[in-house]
Design a protein around this motif. Sequence first.
Motif, mmCIF file in Angstrom:
data_model
loop_
_atom_site.group_PDB
_atom_site.id
_atom_site.type_symbol
_atom_site.label_atom_id
_atom_site.label_comp_id
_atom_site.label_asym_id
_atom_site.label_seq_id
_atom_site.Cartn_x
_atom_site.Cartn_y
_atom_site.Cartn_z
ATOM 1 N N ALA A 53 43.812 58.547 88.459
ATOM 2 C CA ALA A 53 44.691 57.478 88.463
ATOM 3 C C ALA A 53 46.076 57.992 88.100
ATOM 4 C CB ALA A 53 44.553 55.926 87.549
ATOM 5 N N TYR A 54 47.213 57.389 88.453
ATOM 6 C CA TYR A 54 48.619 57.785 87.921
ATOM 7 C C TYR A 54 49.460 56.464 88.396
ATOM 8 C CZ TYR A 54 50.181 58.478 93.036
ATOM 9 O OH TYR A 54 50.238 58.054 94.196
ATOM 10 N N CYS A 55 50.530 56.533 87.333
ATOM 11 C CA CYS A 55 51.485 55.339 87.568
ATOM 12 C C CYS A 55 52.851 56.085 86.983
ATOM 13 C CB CYS A 55 51.465 54.179 86.737
ATOM 14 S SG CYS A 55 52.514 52.906 86.846
ATOM 15 N N LEU A 56 53.857 56.263 87.771
ATOM 16 C CA LEU A 56 54.972 56.804 87.584
ATOM 17 C C LEU A 56 56.131 55.465 87.036
ATOM 18 C CD1 LEU A 56 55.445 59.558 90.242
ATOM 19 C CD2 LEU A 56 53.981 59.588 88.250
ATOM 20 N N MET A 57 56.211 55.410 85.861
ATOM 21 C CA MET A 57 57.490 54.370 85.567
ATOM 22 C C MET A 57 58.583 55.310 85.722
ATOM 23 S SD MET A 57 55.584 51.600 85.164
ATOM 24 C CE MET A 57 56.629 50.456 84.266
ATOM 25 N N ASP A 58 59.784 54.352 85.281
ATOM 26 C CA ASP A 58 61.100 55.169 85.153
ATOM 27 C C ASP A 58 61.139 56.148 83.922
ATOM 28 O OD1 ASP A 58 61.917 53.815 87.276
ATOM 29 O OD2 ASP A 58 62.991 52.178 86.001
ATOM 30 N N ASN A 59 60.929 55.952 83.019
ATOM 31 C CA ASN A 59 60.756 56.852 81.806
ATOM 32 C C ASN A 59 59.489 57.406 81.248
ATOM 33 O OD1 ASN A 59 59.960 54.834 80.223
ATOM 34 N ND2 ASN A 59 61.726 54.741 78.821
ATOM 35 N N HIS A 60 58.197 57.141 81.651
ATOM 36 C CA HIS A 60 57.157 57.657 81.234
ATOM 37 C C HIS A 60 56.078 57.837 82.400
ATOM 38 C CE1 HIS A 60 56.272 53.208 80.721
ATOM 39 N NE2 HIS A 60 55.100 53.647 80.793
ATOM 40 N N ILE A 61 54.964 58.392 82.181
ATOM 41 C CA ILE A 61 54.084 58.695 83.330
ATOM 42 C C ILE A 61 52.780 58.669 82.674
ATOM 43 C CG2 ILE A 61 53.050 60.422 84.851
ATOM 44 C CD1 ILE A 61 55.769 61.937 84.533
ATOM 45 N N HIS A 62 51.804 57.643 83.389
ATOM 46 C CA HIS A 62 50.392 57.716 82.903
ATOM 47 C C HIS A 62 49.519 58.449 84.087
ATOM 48 C CE1 HIS A 62 50.747 54.645 79.734
ATOM 49 N NE2 HIS A 62 51.442 54.253 80.693
ATOM 50 N N LEU A 63 48.438 59.042 83.640
ATOM 51 C CA LEU A 63 47.669 59.925 84.235
ATOM 52 C C LEU A 63 46.118 59.747 83.722
ATOM 53 C CD1 LEU A 63 49.517 63.461 84.375
ATOM 54 C CD2 LEU A 63 49.574 61.482 86.338
ATOM 55 N N VAL A 64 45.208 59.608 84.730
ATOM 56 C CA VAL A 64 43.783 59.804 84.133
ATOM 57 C C VAL A 64 43.299 61.090 84.987
ATOM 58 C CG1 VAL A 64 41.489 58.702 84.161
ATOM 59 C CG2 VAL A 64 43.454 57.485 83.824
ATOM 60 N N ILE A 65 42.850 62.039 84.447
ATOM 61 C CA ILE A 65 42.523 63.171 84.898
ATOM 62 C C ILE A 65 41.234 63.827 84.164
ATOM 63 C CG2 ILE A 65 44.801 63.797 85.610
ATOM 64 C CD1 ILE A 65 45.046 65.895 83.423
ATOM 65 N N LYS A 66 40.448 64.517 85.027
ATOM 66 C CA LYS A 66 39.222 65.302 84.685
ATOM 67 C C LYS A 66 39.572 66.777 84.670
ATOM 68 C CE LYS A 66 34.162 65.826 85.212
ATOM 69 N NZ LYS A 66 33.003 65.350 85.670
ATOM 70 N N GLU A 67 39.243 67.389 83.672
ATOM 71 C CA GLU A 67 39.693 68.960 83.494
ATOM 72 C C GLU A 67 38.839 69.674 84.380
ATOM 73 O OE1 GLU A 67 40.621 70.528 78.877
ATOM 74 O OE2 GLU A 67 38.515 69.790 79.318
ATOM 75 N N GLY A 68 39.556 70.468 85.029
ATOM 76 C CA GLY A 68 39.030 71.570 86.119
ATOM 77 C C GLY A 68 38.743 72.902 85.589
ATOM 78 N N LYS A 69 39.106 74.148 85.821
ATOM 79 C CA LYS A 69 38.946 75.391 85.436
ATOM 80 C C LYS A 69 39.769 75.694 84.484
ATOM 81 C CE LYS A 69 41.583 77.837 88.795
ATOM 82 N NZ LYS A 69 41.657 78.845 90.058
ATOM 83 N N ASP A 70 40.970 74.927 84.085
ATOM 84 C CA ASP A 70 41.650 75.344 82.928
ATOM 85 C C ASP A 70 41.742 74.085 82.063
ATOM 86 O OD1 ASP A 70 42.916 77.455 84.177
ATOM 87 O OD2 ASP A 70 44.654 76.549 85.223
ATOM 88 N N PRO A 71 41.996 74.581 80.694
ATOM 89 C CA PRO A 71 42.171 73.473 79.787
ATOM 90 C C PRO A 71 43.120 72.353 79.948
ATOM 91 C CG PRO A 71 42.734 75.551 78.844
ATOM 92 C CD PRO A 71 42.146 75.846 80.436
ATOM 93 N N LEU A 72 42.904 71.415 79.332
ATOM 94 C CA LEU A 72 43.799 70.368 79.526
ATOM 95 C C LEU A 72 45.457 70.940 79.053
ATOM 96 C CD1 LEU A 72 44.506 67.435 79.950
ATOM 97 C CD2 LEU A 72 44.235 66.897 77.486
ATOM 98 N N GLU A 73 45.481 71.453 78.010
ATOM 99 C CA GLU A 73 46.722 71.893 77.373
ATOM 100 C C GLU A 73 47.436 72.883 78.555
ATOM 101 O OE1 GLU A 73 43.875 72.248 75.729
ATOM 102 O OE2 GLU A 73 44.048 70.744 74.147
ATOM 103 N N LYS A 74 46.629 73.776 78.972
ATOM 104 C CA LYS A 74 47.417 74.760 79.975
ATOM 105 C C LYS A 74 47.924 73.938 81.248
ATOM 106 C CE LYS A 74 46.395 79.031 82.335
ATOM 107 N NZ LYS A 74 45.451 80.274 82.805
#
Length: 255
Positions: A53-74
């Motif tokens: 899921a994602y939602c692009l608001m004017d001044n913020h962004i929401h994402l729902v993601i599942k990590e793949g081969k790279d860690p979340l921070e990277k």
Amino acid sequence: MPRTARKKSKSGIYHIMLRGINRQTIFEDEEDRFKFIDTLRHYKQECEYNIFAYCLMDNHIHLVIKEGKDPLEKLMKRIGVSYVYWYNWKYKRSGHLFQDRYKSEVIEDDRYLLEVIRYIHQNPLQAEMITSNGEYRWSSYAEYTWRHSNIVDTNFILEMFSRNNETARDLFIEYMGRMSDSKKEFNLERTNRLTDEEAKEIIKNVIDNLATTQLQSMEKEKRDELLRKLKAIEGLSIRQIARIIGLNFNVVAKT
């Protein structure tokens, strides 16, 4: 203040929020939004992560993601750096665009995953930008309901409702239409926001127990130094600082 270590999700699924620094606008026009979605698509292929899921608001962004081969921070660093580089080039600016640390919340079960997705899709509705979910162009809701997936892995979510595609979409739309109580359901929004009483205690500590109103008559250089320290504290909003100290919002925001 020292940063706490991020919680790691056993499922690998996270609710992410990116906010503009000082809550500034991060999408000025449609081109900006298309560029961010293209950035998500590029790194989805390169880093092999899933996006639910994602939602692009004017001044913020929401994402729902599942990590793949790279860690979340990277992954989040690569997405952020790529978009900011392009944004700064386009608007002939320099420096940060996002707050220096994105917010993340672990998602460990299907029920909560669906609640978070519903909350994200209802963001424009709660902000009174639209009157129904289907009206907003810049969220993943359309990918679930238009039968055309762009960057979202819709099957993973739809199969939670039914193995039959048509039935799953109907049930998904019905579920997304139920109003959620974001203040009660989501730790991401609740725990990172300070109450006024908590904010007052933090402000008093930063200004060495001076009366908060003393900042109004303080020498500008000293006052601005203290305001910058306060604005760097996670969970303490500009509006709270202005209200508690008794300064104009714009004075605090521009410091």
